[in-house]
Design a protein around this motif. Structure first.
Motif, mmCIF file in Angstrom:
data_model
loop_
_atom_site.group_PDB
_atom_site.id
_atom_site.type_symbol
_atom_site.label_atom_id
_atom_site.label_comp_id
_atom_site.label_asym_id
_atom_site.label_seq_id
_atom_site.Cartn_x
_atom_site.Cartn_y
_atom_site.Cartn_z
ATOM 1 N N GLY A 115 -2.023 11.344 -2.611
ATOM 2 C CA GLY A 115 -2.571 12.015 -3.793
ATOM 3 C C GLY A 115 -3.132 11.119 -4.872
ATOM 4 N N HIS A 116 -3.350 9.847 -4.586
ATOM 5 C CA HIS A 116 -3.906 8.919 -5.578
ATOM 6 C C HIS A 116 -5.217 8.359 -5.022
ATOM 7 C CE1 HIS A 116 -0.343 8.581 -8.323
ATOM 8 N NE2 HIS A 116 0.220 9.128 -7.259
ATOM 9 N N GLU A 117 -6.306 9.066 -5.293
ATOM 10 C CA GLU A 117 -7.587 8.679 -4.723
ATOM 11 C C GLU A 117 -8.189 7.461 -5.404
ATOM 12 O OE1 GLU A 117 -10.171 12.011 -4.643
ATOM 13 O OE2 GLU A 117 -8.883 13.200 -3.308
ATOM 14 N N LYS A 118 -7.767 7.179 -6.630
ATOM 15 C CA LYS A 118 -8.292 6.034 -7.358
ATOM 16 C C LYS A 118 -7.147 5.099 -7.751
ATOM 17 C CE LYS A 118 -12.266 8.504 -9.323
ATOM 18 N NZ LYS A 118 -12.976 8.875 -10.582
ATOM 19 N N GLY A 119 -7.525 3.854 -8.038
ATOM 20 C CA GLY A 119 -6.539 2.902 -8.541
ATOM 21 C C GLY A 119 -6.042 1.909 -7.528
ATOM 22 N N PHE A 120 -6.469 2.050 -6.258
ATOM 23 C CA PHE A 120 -6.010 1.129 -5.220
ATOM 24 C C PHE A 120 -7.196 0.660 -4.376
ATOM 25 C CE2 PHE A 120 -2.309 3.374 -6.585
ATOM 26 C CZ PHE A 120 -1.338 2.388 -6.627
ATOM 27 N N PRO A 121 -8.065 -0.146 -4.980
ATOM 28 C CA PRO A 121 -9.243 -0.622 -4.249
ATOM 29 C C PRO A 121 -8.852 -1.549 -3.109
ATOM 30 C CG PRO A 121 -9.041 -1.768 -6.343
ATOM 31 C CD PRO A 121 -8.021 -0.674 -6.354
ATOM 32 N N ALA A 122 -9.692 -1.588 -2.098
ATOM 33 C CA ALA A 122 -9.441 -2.453 -0.948
ATOM 34 C C ALA A 122 -10.108 -3.811 -1.099
ATOM 35 C CB ALA A 122 -9.923 -1.775 0.330
ATOM 36 N N ASP A 123 -10.990 -3.949 -2.084
ATOM 37 C CA ASP A 123 -11.689 -5.214 -2.301
ATOM 38 C C ASP A 123 -10.802 -6.172 -3.098
ATOM 39 O OD1 ASP A 123 -13.721 -6.686 -4.549
ATOM 40 O OD2 ASP A 123 -14.215 -6.908 -2.425
ATOM 41 N N PRO A 124 -10.482 -7.359 -2.564
ATOM 42 C CA PRO A 124 -9.530 -8.235 -3.247
ATOM 43 C C PRO A 124 -10.002 -8.722 -4.608
ATOM 44 C CG PRO A 124 -10.495 -9.333 -1.332
ATOM 45 C CD PRO A 124 -10.884 -7.896 -1.249
ATOM 46 N N GLY A 172 -0.895 8.586 8.674
ATOM 47 C CA GLY A 172 -0.332 9.922 8.445
ATOM 48 C C GLY A 172 1.166 9.943 8.667
ATOM 49 N N ALA A 173 1.633 9.234 9.694
ATOM 50 C CA ALA A 173 3.068 9.180 9.962
ATOM 51 C C ALA A 173 3.811 8.453 8.842
ATOM 52 C CB ALA A 173 3.322 8.495 11.296
ATOM 53 N N VAL A 174 3.217 7.373 8.308
ATOM 54 C CA VAL A 174 3.851 6.661 7.199
ATOM 55 C C VAL A 174 3.919 7.556 5.974
ATOM 56 C CG1 VAL A 174 3.713 4.675 5.651
ATOM 57 C CG2 VAL A 174 3.123 4.413 8.059
ATOM 58 N N ALA A 175 2.807 8.195 5.644
ATOM 59 C CA ALA A 175 2.793 9.083 4.480
ATOM 60 C C ALA A 175 3.823 10.203 4.630
ATOM 61 C CB ALA A 175 1.394 9.666 4.279
ATOM 62 N N HIS A 215 -4.551 1.296 0.094
ATOM 63 C CA HIS A 215 -5.608 2.226 -0.324
ATOM 64 C C HIS A 215 -5.505 3.529 0.471
ATOM 65 C CE1 HIS A 215 -9.666 3.608 -1.449
ATOM 66 N NE2 HIS A 215 -9.821 3.893 -0.163
ATOM 67 N N GLY A 216 -5.375 3.413 1.793
ATOM 68 C CA GLY A 216 -5.294 4.607 2.629
ATOM 69 C C GLY A 216 -4.052 5.431 2.363
ATOM 70 N N LEU A 217 -2.907 4.764 2.198
ATOM 71 C CA LEU A 217 -1.674 5.492 1.911
ATOM 72 C C LEU A 217 -1.730 6.165 0.541
ATOM 73 C CD1 LEU A 217 1.053 3.033 3.275
ATOM 74 C CD2 LEU A 217 0.369 5.238 4.246
ATOM 75 N N ALA A 218 -2.272 5.464 -0.444
ATOM 76 C CA ALA A 218 -2.373 6.055 -1.782
ATOM 77 C C ALA A 218 -3.210 7.328 -1.745
ATOM 78 C CB ALA A 218 -2.972 5.041 -2.751
ATOM 79 N N GLU A 219 -4.314 7.292 -1.007
ATOM 80 C CA GLU A 219 -5.150 8.493 -0.890
ATOM 81 C C GLU A 219 -4.370 9.645 -0.259
ATOM 82 O OE1 GLU A 219 -8.765 7.609 1.221
ATOM 83 O OE2 GLU A 219 -9.887 7.492 -0.660
ATOM 84 N N LEU A 220 -3.664 9.359 0.828
ATOM 85 C CA LEU A 220 -2.900 10.407 1.506
ATOM 86 C C LEU A 220 -1.786 10.958 0.621
ATOM 87 C CD1 LEU A 220 -2.568 8.866 5.092
ATOM 88 C CD2 LEU A 220 -3.931 10.859 4.431
ATOM 89 N N VAL A 266 3.771 3.456 -9.124
ATOM 90 C CA VAL A 266 2.846 4.525 -9.518
ATOM 91 C C VAL A 266 2.764 5.621 -8.461
ATOM 92 C CG1 VAL A 266 0.437 5.057 -10.039
ATOM 93 C CG2 VAL A 266 1.501 3.007 -11.005
ATOM 94 N N VAL A 267 2.594 5.248 -7.204
ATOM 95 C CA VAL A 267 2.437 6.248 -6.145
ATOM 96 C C VAL A 267 3.789 6.799 -5.695
ATOM 97 C CG1 VAL A 267 1.596 6.654 -3.798
ATOM 98 C CG2 VAL A 267 0.283 5.210 -5.361
ATOM 99 N N LEU A 268 4.727 5.907 -5.425
ATOM 100 C CA LEU A 268 6.036 6.352 -4.940
ATOM 101 C C LEU A 268 7.000 6.676 -6.071
ATOM 102 C CD1 LEU A 268 6.535 3.805 -2.003
ATOM 103 C CD2 LEU A 268 5.663 6.149 -1.883
ATOM 104 N N GLY A 269 6.801 6.083 -7.229
ATOM 105 C CA GLY A 269 7.705 6.322 -8.363
ATOM 106 C C GLY A 269 9.098 5.771 -8.140
ATOM 107 N N THR A 270 9.207 4.740 -7.299
ATOM 108 C CA THR A 270 10.528 4.215 -6.972
ATOM 109 C C THR A 270 10.821 2.937 -7.733
ATOM 110 O OG1 THR A 270 11.971 3.478 -5.165
ATOM 111 C CG2 THR A 270 9.646 2.908 -4.972
ATOM 112 N N SER A 271 12.078 2.748 -8.049
ATOM 113 C CA SER A 271 12.528 1.484 -8.630
ATOM 114 C C SER A 271 12.959 0.501 -7.551
ATOM 115 C CB SER A 271 13.712 1.732 -9.577
ATOM 116 O OG SER A 271 14.859 2.163 -8.847
#
Length: 713
Positions: free
Chosen positions: A494-503, A89-92, A487-492, A129-134
């Motif tokens: 606003g991106h619930e899909k697209g970042f699986p934790a399974d390698p 939460g602090a990172v997000a 995966h956890g940060l992406a969810e926090l 995708v999540v941060l939109g940063t270059s």
């Protein structure tokens, strides 16, 4: 072949350098729960391991690694234990605040060449995708970016070695430039030993008479920063002696007339004055290289970590092309990648200007392909950002928050004290690491992540061989994988899909994203890697692979075999021809003068690795290499008035470092050497010059002007 470890051992690979030696892990009852055992069936190291590999399990111990998140609850407060919900939460919140206040590019992402392909891919996707940063790059920019740029210019494709290491032992002559394999990759030294046993010759180029140089038939010791002049001088002699392979040049290259004109301006006597290498040695090097029926040039950080590193590597490539030592069996140019996944780490999206599959971020077709895989609009992807040092230099200015994974720039970056200051000036810093590194100690949030033996994932070795590390150990309860973190940060965010934790799920997406790109992994699967002891890219999709197909009783006729050897039929350019690039010698960004009359070069020692964040926590390795030192010639020591072991201060325009003197005739009298593994007063990168190569953006780690003086007691 059955491994010595037995059936109960888990086959995997060393977590350190790009050799990615095969090893196995056997469960034990003692902390950390596994022990390293030999894996003689893996073809690259054939069971041999260096001290770092043998002791790799020690860092898995809960005594030396992070076992739970840490949060700094006030700006000037200490790091304190926290739960994962609070930490994520602090990172997000920190990343969101920077984006909201200053825009997407106010958030930076800094990765590492030790991250698996899956992590590198996910981190690049997360940034864009999540941060939109270059603003994303990685510490691999400090490793072999100059060689990568030269590879691209000459051959149209960058794979560190376009042939397997086994070919090195079978060629006729190797010129090894700026590499001390005996200390940086000890198990690889056997290929040079076998080369000579097979009747081949070895030429080593290094300003120090290293353990590797002692194995050579000829040792050339140029002044640091003059490797470009040396390569041009050798090519001049090739032309002057009529040693050019005119047929190869005519049929398989372009650009030779301009390159030839450039080398003819570097006559032997001039090159001797610039480099300090005597003309007779230059002539002997050309004789050995051209008399052999086949030959290779292999470079490492010595010629690459310079402000003219791309041109320097290009000059060595030109030597290979002029003599027909490229695009043929047992011949060619190769780069000895340093970091464990330095090759794969840049292929799949960590670099500021690249998308997965080694696609260019500025290529509309590449953007469209990757965006389709990611389920986003192509125009939503940001453009290229800053290179590694430029990103670090911008911290606290345009870049207000940073997410850092798998890197320790407080020790490893050039002008390190300045970089440390930039990190301290950030509004928010989050670090994911396995130990509390010097950089992690500055963070607002520290996220403890799994290590190599606690997770599954792929790496790509210096040969371009994609390998599988396999999980052998359950991580501590308070530790999560980097993929779980993203995966956890992406969810926090606003991106619930697209970042699986399974390698393996991530790797399957990576296959699709890389398909059709220069680094095409689409035909590689976990099953195939296991069956074939690794698969060489490029490997387009076309089946499960030869060994896997045969094991399943199927035919393998339509299966792409992978590409152990590149360029045998054509180079990866539009017309299939290699390109000569005309280059001329120029001085280092910082030459000596009366105030700073000595040259400093830096490097590694056998018992430590990179910034030392992990190896400095292993008792056996610390006993062998307990701290920094300054290597200098007896004549320089006499001038300064120091004896063996005296504290010596080294001062550059950027800072000061202090370490004991180590006096030896194995180094040039105008040069000193310092290893860069340690923080504190012996931090060698306090001194190094961040002057950048204009093409690769590689800093000039390998040469700067300093003065040396006795340190106060």
């Amino acid at each position: 072949m059955t491994d010595a470890a037995g059936d109960d051992a888990v086959p995997t690979h060393c977590p350190y350098c790009a050799l990615q030696c095969g090893m196995s892990l056997r469960r034990t009852a003692d902390d950390p729960g596994v022990e390293v055992v030999e894996r003689p069936g893996f073809p690259v190291n054939r069971g041999a391991l260096c001290g770092k590999g043998r002791t790799a399990a020690a860092v898995l111990s809960s005594r030396v690694r992070l076992t739970g998140p840490l949060v700094r609850r006030s700006k000037d407060g200490p790091l304190e234990p926290a739960g994962w919900d609070e930490a994520l939460g602090a990172v997000a919140a920190g990343l969101t605040a920077a984006r909201a206040g200053h825009g997407p590019d106010a958030v930076g992402v800094f990765g590492g060449g030790g991250l698996t392909n899956e992590k590198a891919y996910a981190l690049g996707k997360f940034a864009r995708v999540v941060l939109g940063t270059s603003q994303i790059d990685y510490n691999g920019r400090f490793c072999m970016s100059s060689a990568a740029a030269a590879h691209q210019r000459a051959f149209g494709l960058d794979r560190g070695m376009p042939f397997p290491l086994a070919d090195v032992a079978r060629t006729g002559c190797v010129i090894l430039v700026g590499s001390n394999l005996a200390e940086t990759m000890p198990p690889a030294l056997r290929y040079l030993t076998e080369l000579r046993e097979n009747g081949g010759t070895l030429i080593v180029v290094d300003p120090r008479r290293t353990r590797t140089a002692e194995q050579a038939d000829l040792h050339l010791a140029p002044r640091p920063g003059t490797d470009l002049a040396l390569a041009l001088g050798l090519s001049h002699l090739v032309v002057a002696q009529g040693r050019t392979d005119e047929e190869f040049v005519r049929e398989r290259t372009t650009g030779w007339p301009a390159a030839r004109a450039a080398v003819m301006a570097h006559w032997p006597e001039h090159v001797e004055r610039v480099t300090g290498v005597p003309v007779p040695q230059l002539r002997e090097a050309v004789r050995l290289f051209c008399d052999a029926p086949t030959g290779m040039v292999l470079t490492a950080r010595g010629p690459e970590q310079q402000s003219k590193g791309t041109d320097t590597v290009g000059a060595w490539i030109n030597l290979c092309l002029a003599t027909g030592r490229a695009g043929r069996p047992l011949s060619g140019y190769g780069c000895l990648t340093g970091q464990g996944n330095g090759q794969g780490g840049r292929e799949h999206g960590q670099k500021a200007d690249q998308l997965p599959g080694y696609r260019k971020l500025t290529d509309p077709a590449a953007r469209e392909h990757v965006a389709r895989v990611w389920g986003v609009a192509p125009d939503s992807l940001p453009g290229p950002g800053r290179s590694a040092y430029e990103l670090l230099d911008a911290l606290g200015g345009d870049v207000k928050a940073l997410l850092l994974m798998g890197s320790n720039p407080v020790v490893s970056a050039p002008r390190a004290a300045h970089v440390e200051g930039r990190l301290r000036s950030l509004d928010f810093l989050a670090v994911a690491d396995v130990v509390l590194s010097e950089t992690a100690a500055l963070a607002d949030v520290v996220l403890p992540v799994t290590q190599w033996a606690e997770e599954t994932g792929t790496t790509t070795s210096l040969e371009g061989r994609v390998l599988l590390r396999r999980r052998a150990l359950t991580p501590p309860v308070g530790v999560r994988s980097d993929l779980q973190v993203l995966h956890g940060l992406a969810e926090l965010l606003g991106h619930e899909k697209g970042f699986p934790a399974d390698p393996e799920e991530v790797f399957e997406e990576l296959r699709r994203a890389s398909a059709g790109g220069p680094a095409d992994y689409s035909g590689i699967t976990y099953r195939r890697i296991v069956a074939e002891e690794g698969v060489f890219w490029p490997c387009p999709e076309g089946g499960t692979g030869r060994a896997a197909a045969e094991a399943e009783g199927g035919a393998a006729a339509a299966v792409h075999p992978g590409t152990p050897r590149l360029f045998l039929d054509r180079f990866a350019t539009d017309d299939g021809r290699a390109r000569f690039v005309p280059v001329v010698h120029r001085p280092a960004a910082e030459e000596t003068d009366t105030e700073y009359p000595v040259l400093l070069t830096t490097g590694r020692v056998v018992s430590q690795y990179q910034s030392g964040a992990q190896t400095r926590r292993v008792d056996e390795l610390n006993a062998a290499a307990p701290g920094p030192f300054v290597e200098l010639h007896p004549r320089l020591a006499e001038r300064v008035g120091v004896a063996e072991g005296d504290r010596l201060a080294v001062v550059s325009r950027r800072g000061r470092a202090v370490a004991p003197a180590r006096i030896t005739t194995a180094i040039r009298a105008d040069t000193i050497f310092m290893p860069f593994h340690w923080p504190g007063e012996g931090r060698a990168n306090n001194l190094t010059n961040p002057a950048l190569d204009p093409t690769s953006r590689m800093p000039e780690f390998k040469v700067c002007a300093v003065r040396v003086e006795r340190a106060d007691p």
